[in-house]
Scaffold this motif. Structure first.
Motif, mmCIF file in Angstrom:
data_model
loop_
_atom_site.group_PDB
_atom_site.id
_atom_site.type_symbol
_atom_site.label_atom_id
_atom_site.label_comp_id
_atom_site.label_asym_id
_atom_site.label_seq_id
_atom_site.Cartn_x
_atom_site.Cartn_y
_atom_site.Cartn_z
ATOM 1 N N ASP A 1 12.344 2.203 7.772
ATOM 2 C CA ASP A 1 11.294 2.806 8.588
ATOM 3 C C ASP A 1 9.954 2.882 7.867
ATOM 4 O OD1 ASP A 1 12.503 4.654 6.842
ATOM 5 O OD2 ASP A 1 11.764 6.343 8.013
ATOM 6 N N LEU A 2 9.943 2.739 6.550
ATOM 7 C CA LEU A 2 8.704 2.854 5.781
ATOM 8 C C LEU A 2 8.150 1.505 5.325
ATOM 9 C CD1 LEU A 2 9.712 5.884 3.537
ATOM 10 C CD2 LEU A 2 8.366 5.910 5.634
ATOM 11 N N ARG A 3 8.780 0.424 5.707
ATOM 12 C CA ARG A 3 8.375 -0.893 5.213
ATOM 13 C C ARG A 3 6.942 -1.246 5.599
ATOM 14 N NH1 ARG A 3 13.601 -4.846 5.963
ATOM 15 N NH2 ARG A 3 14.806 -3.888 4.281
ATOM 16 N N LYS A 4 6.594 -1.032 6.845
ATOM 17 C CA LYS A 4 5.254 -1.398 7.297
ATOM 18 C C LYS A 4 4.190 -0.618 6.528
ATOM 19 C CE LYS A 4 2.409 -1.714 11.430
ATOM 20 N NZ LYS A 4 2.335 -1.476 12.882
ATOM 21 N N MET A 5 4.411 0.685 6.359
ATOM 22 C CA MET A 5 3.448 1.494 5.638
ATOM 23 C C MET A 5 3.366 1.083 4.172
ATOM 24 S SD MET A 5 2.881 5.618 5.305
ATOM 25 C CE MET A 5 4.570 5.972 5.041
ATOM 26 N N MET A 6 4.501 0.724 3.590
ATOM 27 C CA MET A 6 4.489 0.292 2.185
ATOM 28 C C MET A 6 3.648 -0.958 2.004
ATOM 29 S SD MET A 6 8.256 0.755 0.560
ATOM 30 C CE MET A 6 7.756 0.184 -1.043
ATOM 31 N N VAL A 7 3.834 -1.923 2.859
ATOM 32 C CA VAL A 7 3.096 -3.180 2.721
ATOM 33 C C VAL A 7 1.608 -2.960 2.965
ATOM 34 C CG1 VAL A 7 2.795 -5.473 3.707
ATOM 35 C CG2 VAL A 7 5.085 -4.606 3.272
ATOM 36 N N ILE A 8 1.272 -2.194 3.991
ATOM 37 C CA ILE A 8 -0.138 -1.942 4.294
ATOM 38 C C ILE A 8 -0.814 -1.205 3.149
ATOM 39 C CG2 ILE A 8 -1.688 -0.621 5.793
ATOM 40 C CD1 ILE A 8 0.198 -1.347 8.108
ATOM 41 N N MET A 9 -0.182 -0.156 2.649
ATOM 42 C CA MET A 9 -0.798 0.617 1.568
ATOM 43 C C MET A 9 -0.828 -0.155 0.253
ATOM 44 S SD MET A 9 -1.963 3.122 3.086
ATOM 45 C CE MET A 9 -2.622 3.948 1.661
ATOM 46 N N SER A 10 0.157 -1.005 0.032
ATOM 47 C CA SER A 10 0.141 -1.841 -1.164
ATOM 48 C C SER A 10 -1.026 -2.813 -1.122
ATOM 49 C CB SER A 10 1.452 -2.612 -1.290
ATOM 50 O OG SER A 10 2.514 -1.735 -1.539
ATOM 51 N N LEU A 11 -1.254 -3.413 0.028
ATOM 52 C CA LEU A 11 -2.385 -4.338 0.167
ATOM 53 C C LEU A 11 -3.722 -3.611 0.085
ATOM 54 C CD1 LEU A 11 -1.004 -6.693 2.949
ATOM 55 C CD2 LEU A 11 -1.243 -7.187 0.510
ATOM 56 N N CYS A 12 -3.769 -2.385 0.605
ATOM 57 C CA CYS A 12 -5.001 -1.598 0.499
ATOM 58 C C CYS A 12 -5.296 -1.183 -0.941
ATOM 59 C CB CYS A 12 -4.906 -0.354 1.378
ATOM 60 S SG CYS A 12 -5.019 -0.700 3.135
ATOM 61 N N ALA A 13 -4.267 -1.029 -1.741
ATOM 62 C CA ALA A 13 -4.453 -0.609 -3.127
ATOM 63 C C ALA A 13 -4.780 -1.772 -4.060
ATOM 64 C CB ALA A 13 -3.207 0.112 -3.626
ATOM 65 N N MET A 14 -4.531 -2.992 -3.638
ATOM 66 C CA MET A 14 -4.763 -4.141 -4.514
ATOM 67 C C MET A 14 -6.207 -4.271 -5.011
ATOM 68 S SD MET A 14 -2.287 -7.210 -3.332
ATOM 69 C CE MET A 14 -2.681 -8.267 -4.700
ATOM 70 N N PRO A 15 -7.225 -3.963 -4.216
ATOM 71 C CA PRO A 15 -8.592 -4.055 -4.758
ATOM 72 C C PRO A 15 -8.866 -3.114 -5.925
ATOM 73 C CG PRO A 15 -8.668 -4.060 -2.375
ATOM 74 C CD PRO A 15 -7.244 -3.766 -2.765
#
Length: 108
Positions: free
Chosen positions: A25-39
């Motif tokens: 259930d948390l996969r989508k949020m994990m990927v989105i927040m991981s990509l947001c943190a990359m910068p």
């Protein structure tokens, strides 16, 4: 160990992978927040020469190590509380239509 920074990032990426596989259930949020943190890896340009000097692969200022670190820590931080407290992800529909509350969050 010559590439200790890469090795420690591999450990954090392994923790990210376990959380990703464990909580569907948390996969989508994990990927989105991981990509947001990359910068945030671009802060290596500020801190690496003056604060610390890790051995990185290649001769570029922002290595794969910084990108891996920011990606994995961003995803872990986004879902760690939900995993520890065994909570399910809840969507707040009221925030979608309220631009004032959205501006308040951005201002914080």
């Amino acid at each position: 160990m010559e590439y200790a920074y890469l090795g420690s990032n591999a450990i954090s990426l392994a923790v990210w992978s376990v959380l990703f596989l464990w909580r569907h259930d948390l996969r989508k949020m994990m990927v989105i927040m991981s990509l947001c943190a990359m910068p945030l890896a671009f802060f290596d340009l500020v801190f690496v020469p003056s604060y610390w000097d890790p051995v990185i692969m290649g001769d570029i200022p922002i290595g794969i190590e910084g990108l891996l670190f920011s990606f994995s820590v961003g995803g872990i931080a986004a879902v760690l509380y939900a995993e520890i407290s065994k909570q399910k992800l809840k969507h707040t529909r009221a925030w979608k239509h309220s631009w004032v509350k959205g501006l308040w969050v951005l201002a914080m």
